[in-house]
Design a protein around this motif. Structure first.
Motif, PDB file in Angstrom:
ATOM      1  N   THR A 191       0.824  -1.214   0.000  1.00 29.65           N
ATOM      2  CA  THR A 191       0.000   0.000   0.000  1.00 29.65           C
ATOM      3  C   THR A 191       0.864   1.273   0.000  1.00 29.65           C
ATOM      4  O   THR A 191       0.474   2.269  -0.588  1.00 29.65           O
ATOM      5  N   HIS A 228       0.262   3.998  -2.785  1.00 28.10           N
ATOM      6  CA  HIS A 228      -0.080   5.333  -2.302  1.00 28.10           C
ATOM      7  C   HIS A 228       0.771   6.377  -3.017  1.00 28.10           C
ATOM      8  O   HIS A 228       0.273   7.395  -3.489  1.00 28.10           O
ATOM      9  N   ILE A 255      -5.725  -1.219  -1.098  1.00 27.78           N
ATOM     10  CA  ILE A 255      -5.221  -1.348  -2.478  1.00 27.78           C
ATOM     11  C   ILE A 255      -6.312  -0.894  -3.455  1.00 27.78           C
ATOM     12  O   ILE A 255      -6.060  -0.123  -4.390  1.00 27.78           O
ATOM     13  N   HIS A 271      -6.553   2.888  -3.501  1.00 26.24           N
ATOM     14  CA  HIS A 271      -5.470   3.554  -4.259  1.00 26.24           C
ATOM     15  C   HIS A 271      -5.706   3.389  -5.765  1.00 26.24           C
ATOM     16  O   HIS A 271      -5.503   4.312  -6.539  1.00 26.24           O
TER      17      HIS A 271
END
Lengths: 82, 205
Positions: free
Chosen positions: B76, B80, B132, B135
């Motif tokens: 992540t 990100h 996830i 994002h």
């Protein structure tokens, strides 16, 4: 747990903007922040985290709520609650 | 009396032992899976007493939760960054696969043993997948607005992608026996998925 993890939902806070009220010293994140910058209530955070799992993965509402409550029970803001 | 320097050294030693336990746990969970790895084996591999595992993590469940959390954080964090840099969906998908490939054995073992993992680790895994998806959604929304992707709910778009990737990972022995399934099929899966979600106008370009 890192100081940069939200005490209410566990989200990593990677930038100042992701802290409650944009205040780098806030221990809760912008998602767990009420309009006045203070931390939201337990019920509001629970609803927000459940919605996060429903929107992102289509998780069943009851299953999402149970998982959100399980996650919150481990977090500093809520672990001593009942 | 303990001096400031000594206290710092002890804290550092504690951190190092914790990290060594994590590293050995990751190695053994990757190689042998979760069900076949005991805390005694992890302690032995780290060169510490069995009790040290519990002193540092509290329980085996908490160690498993920490390992799942670490892999999730690695993925992540990368996504990100990409979402913040306004990357394309293709770049996000490729980065997602690369993060999985870097720790494919561990990822696959979490995936296939998930129903038997501790509750906390299972819940953390769902949280990681939601992060996830979120994002991915950031770049997807931008591409949907630009008209390059078909409009569809975030959950279905993510589940289509993750369903495809997880199917190949869970059945690695069918798709890439003895090798990395992501290295062998990652590009094909990415291209296939993008063909599915691209708008007709974009396909006609």
């Amino acid at each position: 747990m890192s100081d940069n993890t939200c005490i209410s939902c566990g989200m990593p806070m990677r930038t100042d903007e992701e802290h409650g009220g944009g205040d780098a010293n806030a221990t809760h994140c912008h998602h767990c922040s009420a309009p006045d910058g203070t931390m939201k209530s337990y019920d509001d955070v629970l609803a927000g985290m459940s919605r996060f799992m429903i929107d992102s993965q289509g998780v069943d509402a009851d299953a999402a709520r149970k998982m959100a409550a399980g996650m919150m029970a481990k977090l500093p803001a809520w672990k001593d609650r009942g | 009396m303990v001096t400031r320097t000594e206290r710092k050294t002890r804290a550092e030693q504690k951190m190092e032992t914790r990290q060594r336990l994590m590293d050995r746990a990751v190695r053994l969970f990757s190689r042998r899976g979760f069900a076949r790895t005991t805390t005694a084996q992890i302690a032995r591999a780290a060169g510490v007493s069995h009790g040290a595992v519990f002193m540092h993590f509290g329980s085996r469940d908490a160690l498993v939760r920490a390992v799942a959390g670490e892999i999730g954080r690695a993925i992540t964090d990368r996504l990100h960054e990409l979402a913040a840099d306004r990357a394309s969906l293709r770049q996000v998908l490729r980065a997602h696969l690369r993060c999985i490939e870097e720790r494919e054995d561990l990822y696959r073992n979490i995936l296939t043993e998930l129903p038997l993992l501790p509750n906390d680790a299972r819940t953390a895994w769902v949280g990681i997948q939601s992060a996830i998806s979120t994002h991915m959604a950031k770049v997807v929304r931008a591409e949907m607005r630009a008209g390059t992707l078909r409009k569809m709910p975030q959950a279905l778009l993510f589940n289509t992608w993750i369903g495809l990737v997880h199917h190949y990972l869970a059945n690695r022995e069918l798709f890439a026996p003895g090798a990395s399934v992501i290295a062998r099929h990652g590009r094909t899966l990415t291209n296939h998925f993008l063909r599915l979600v691209r708008s007709q106008e974009e396909k006609n370009r």
